[in-house]
Design a protein around this motif. Structure first.
Motif, mmCIF file in Angstrom:
data_model
loop_
_atom_site.group_PDB
_atom_site.id
_atom_site.type_symbol
_atom_site.label_atom_id
_atom_site.label_comp_id
_atom_site.label_asym_id
_atom_site.label_seq_id
_atom_site.Cartn_x
_atom_site.Cartn_y
_atom_site.Cartn_z
ATOM 1 N N UNK A 1 0.854 -1.209 0.000
ATOM 2 C CA UNK A 1 0.000 0.000 0.000
ATOM 3 C C UNK A 1 0.882 1.249 0.000
ATOM 4 N N UNK A 2 0.528 2.204 -0.867
ATOM 5 C CA UNK A 2 1.301 3.449 -0.972
ATOM 6 C C UNK A 2 0.813 4.433 0.094
ATOM 7 N N UNK A 3 1.702 4.750 1.048
ATOM 8 C CA UNK A 3 1.303 5.710 2.094
ATOM 9 C C UNK A 3 1.882 7.089 1.807
ATOM 10 N N UNK A 4 2.124 7.391 0.522
ATOM 11 C CA UNK A 4 2.646 8.707 0.150
ATOM 12 C C UNK A 4 1.680 9.799 0.579
ATOM 13 N N UNK A 5 2.232 10.835 1.187
ATOM 14 C CA UNK A 5 1.404 11.959 1.610
ATOM 15 C C UNK A 5 2.190 12.871 2.509
ATOM 16 N N UNK A 6 1.474 13.803 3.132
ATOM 17 C CA UNK A 6 2.108 14.772 4.019
ATOM 18 C C UNK A 6 1.804 14.440 5.472
ATOM 19 N N UNK A 7 2.778 14.694 6.316
ATOM 20 C CA UNK A 7 2.596 14.613 7.760
ATOM 21 C C UNK A 7 2.854 16.018 8.299
ATOM 22 N N UNK A 8 1.884 16.567 9.018
ATOM 23 C CA UNK A 8 1.991 17.930 9.542
ATOM 24 C C UNK A 8 2.380 17.820 11.019
ATOM 25 N N UNK A 9 3.615 18.192 11.319
ATOM 26 C CA UNK A 9 4.165 18.016 12.661
ATOM 27 C C UNK A 9 4.144 19.352 13.401
ATOM 28 N N UNK A 10 3.835 19.280 14.707
ATOM 29 C CA UNK A 10 4.030 20.422 15.601
ATOM 30 C C UNK A 10 5.414 20.223 16.232
ATOM 31 N N UNK A 11 6.420 20.846 15.615
ATOM 32 C CA UNK A 11 7.806 20.606 16.030
ATOM 33 C C UNK A 11 8.053 21.114 17.447
ATOM 34 N N UNK A 12 8.711 20.288 18.274
ATOM 35 C CA UNK A 12 9.049 20.770 19.621
ATOM 36 C C UNK A 12 10.292 21.659 19.600
ATOM 37 N N UNK A 13 10.434 22.508 20.602
ATOM 38 C CA UNK A 13 11.640 23.318 20.739
ATOM 39 C C UNK A 13 12.848 22.434 21.016
ATOM 40 N N UNK A 14 14.004 22.861 20.531
ATOM 41 C CA UNK A 14 15.232 22.125 20.775
ATOM 42 C C UNK A 14 15.532 21.047 19.757
ATOM 43 N N UNK A 15 14.582 20.746 18.884
ATOM 44 C CA UNK A 15 14.787 19.745 17.827
ATOM 45 C C UNK A 15 15.135 20.454 16.522
ATOM 46 N N UNK A 16 16.080 19.897 15.772
ATOM 47 C CA UNK A 16 16.309 20.391 14.414
ATOM 48 C C UNK A 16 15.239 19.779 13.501
ATOM 49 N N UNK A 17 15.078 20.385 12.337
ATOM 50 C CA UNK A 17 14.135 19.820 11.364
ATOM 51 C C UNK A 17 14.575 18.409 10.968
ATOM 52 N N UNK A 18 15.900 18.194 10.887
ATOM 53 C CA UNK A 18 16.402 16.867 10.524
ATOM 54 C C UNK A 18 16.091 15.839 11.620
ATOM 55 N N UNK A 19 16.149 16.266 12.890
ATOM 56 C CA UNK A 19 15.775 15.362 13.992
ATOM 57 C C UNK A 19 14.350 14.850 13.788
ATOM 58 N N UNK A 20 13.448 15.761 13.396
ATOM 59 C CA UNK A 20 12.039 15.396 13.193
ATOM 60 C C UNK A 20 11.913 14.433 12.016
ATOM 61 N N UNK A 43 12.727 27.265 17.365
ATOM 62 C CA UNK A 43 11.338 27.481 16.944
ATOM 63 C C UNK A 43 10.490 26.232 17.140
ATOM 64 N N UNK A 44 9.184 26.448 17.303
ATOM 65 C CA UNK A 44 8.222 25.355 17.387
ATOM 66 C C UNK A 44 7.174 25.560 16.285
ATOM 67 N N UNK A 45 6.294 24.569 16.164
ATOM 68 C CA UNK A 45 5.156 24.761 15.269
ATOM 69 C C UNK A 45 5.213 23.949 13.994
ATOM 70 N N UNK A 46 4.503 24.434 12.990
ATOM 71 C CA UNK A 46 4.192 23.640 11.800
ATOM 72 C C UNK A 46 5.444 23.335 10.977
ATOM 73 N N UNK A 47 5.716 22.042 10.850
ATOM 74 C CA UNK A 47 6.763 21.543 9.956
ATOM 75 C C UNK A 47 6.100 20.507 9.055
ATOM 76 N N UNK A 48 6.098 20.773 7.749
ATOM 77 C CA UNK A 48 5.437 19.880 6.797
ATOM 78 C C UNK A 48 6.444 18.857 6.303
ATOM 79 N N UNK A 49 6.113 17.580 6.505
ATOM 80 C CA UNK A 49 6.960 16.494 6.017
ATOM 81 C C UNK A 49 6.261 15.781 4.868
ATOM 82 N N UNK A 50 7.043 15.283 3.939
ATOM 83 C CA UNK A 50 6.518 14.473 2.853
ATOM 84 C C UNK A 50 7.039 13.054 2.977
#
Length: 290
Positions: A1-20, A43-50
């Motif tokens: 099954x293809x689970x291609x799509x977006x995951x909308x993360x509320x990034x925590x403080x202290x994490x890099x985008x790469x960590x997420x 920064x915190x908040x919306x990080x869009x992952x594909x």
């Protein structure tokens, strides 16, 4: 099954985008995960992952309008233009009036030219600016055109020689909120830096859709790729003949749907491609047929 799509993360403080991204690769059990538009660790908040084929959307999503809630401290400057840097200067902001503050914000609204922070990921002669800055080199970064669609003061708190300003910002891709803080302080003669930043929106994806990493560990919520494209870009439904043409990388006549990406959908509602209109033709940017 293809689970291609977006995951909308509320990034925590202290994490890099790469960590997420690394955490989400484990949750999704795939290496094929990327992000649209980096957030600084503070920064915190919306990080869009594909995930999967949706990684090919990310460069286009990164160019959409973004929203932020920010806190700017006037009276203190740092070498990174945010609270993670070293203090480089202090000057009392006590005499800054509300009128002067609002005029400063107004001057940083609309189309402006902005010099990125010295500590940034912009490349200078092939090397990231932050690497040069860490070696003690002076980095000359050129001003770039950006658009601040909205810069609204939400609250002003005075404490001796410093002023903390809470603000909301809506801006174009490539705008540094740290640089807005720096430039607001400079225009008021007291210096300034960013002490808090929360991204509230990337294009149509806002905090209401975002999930924390703990929530995603319990249930990985993925916005299907077709739904993601329909939410972010104009939609074009085509005939079976045109669908075959697009599936093979062919061009369609332009439909007058604007200068940016357009999602092209088959008669059965499945996503075929992203195209961009140039004159009389719509040319493929990315084709999503398996």
């Amino acid at each position: 099954m293809d689970n291609s799509g977006l995951v909308i993360v509320d990034k925590p403080g202290g994490w890099t985008s790469h960590d997420v991204v690394a955490r989400t690769r484990r949750l999704a059990a795939t290496r094929r995960v990327g992000h649209a538009g980096t957030l600084d660790p503070m920064a915190t908040g919306v990080l869009v992952l594909g995930i999967g084929k949706a990684t090919r959307l990310l460069g286009h999503l990164a160019l959409t309008e973004k929203g932020y809630d920010a806190t700017i401290r006037l009276g203190v400057s740092t070498n990174t233009d945010d609270a993670e840097g070293e203090v480089t200067a202090t000057a009392s902001a006590a005499s800054v009036t509300e009128d002067a503050l609002r005029a400063g914000v107004a001057a940083l609204s609309g189309p402006i030219r902005q010099v990125p922070p010295q500590v940034s990921a912009i490349k200078v002669n092939g090397e990231r600016a932050y690497k040069k800055a860490r070696k003690g080199e002076e980095v000359e970064l050129a001003a770039r055109p950006v658009t601040v669609h909205d810069f609204t003061i939400l609250d002003v708190r005075r404490d001796g020689d410093v002023i903390d300003v809470d603000a909301s910002v809506a801006c174009s891709s490539g705008t540094y909120i740290r640089a807005l803080a720096r430039d607001l302080g400079a225009s008021l003669g007291c210096g300034g830096h960013l002490t808090a930043l929360r991204r509230t929106r990337v294009g149509p994806y806002d905090l209401g859709l975002a999930r924390t990493l703990d929530q995603l560990a319990e249930k990985l919520e993925v916005v299907p790729i077709g739904e993601a494209v329909a939410a972010a870009f104009p939609r074009r439904d085509v005939s079976a003949d045109d669908a075959r043409k697009v599936a093979h990388g062919g061009r369609l006549p332009a439909a007058g749907l604007g200068p940016g990406p357009v999602g092209v959908f088959a008669p059965d509602g499945s996503l075929l491609a992203l195209v961009e209109e140039h004159g009389p033709l719509a040319k493929p940017l990315a084709v999503f047929i398996s």
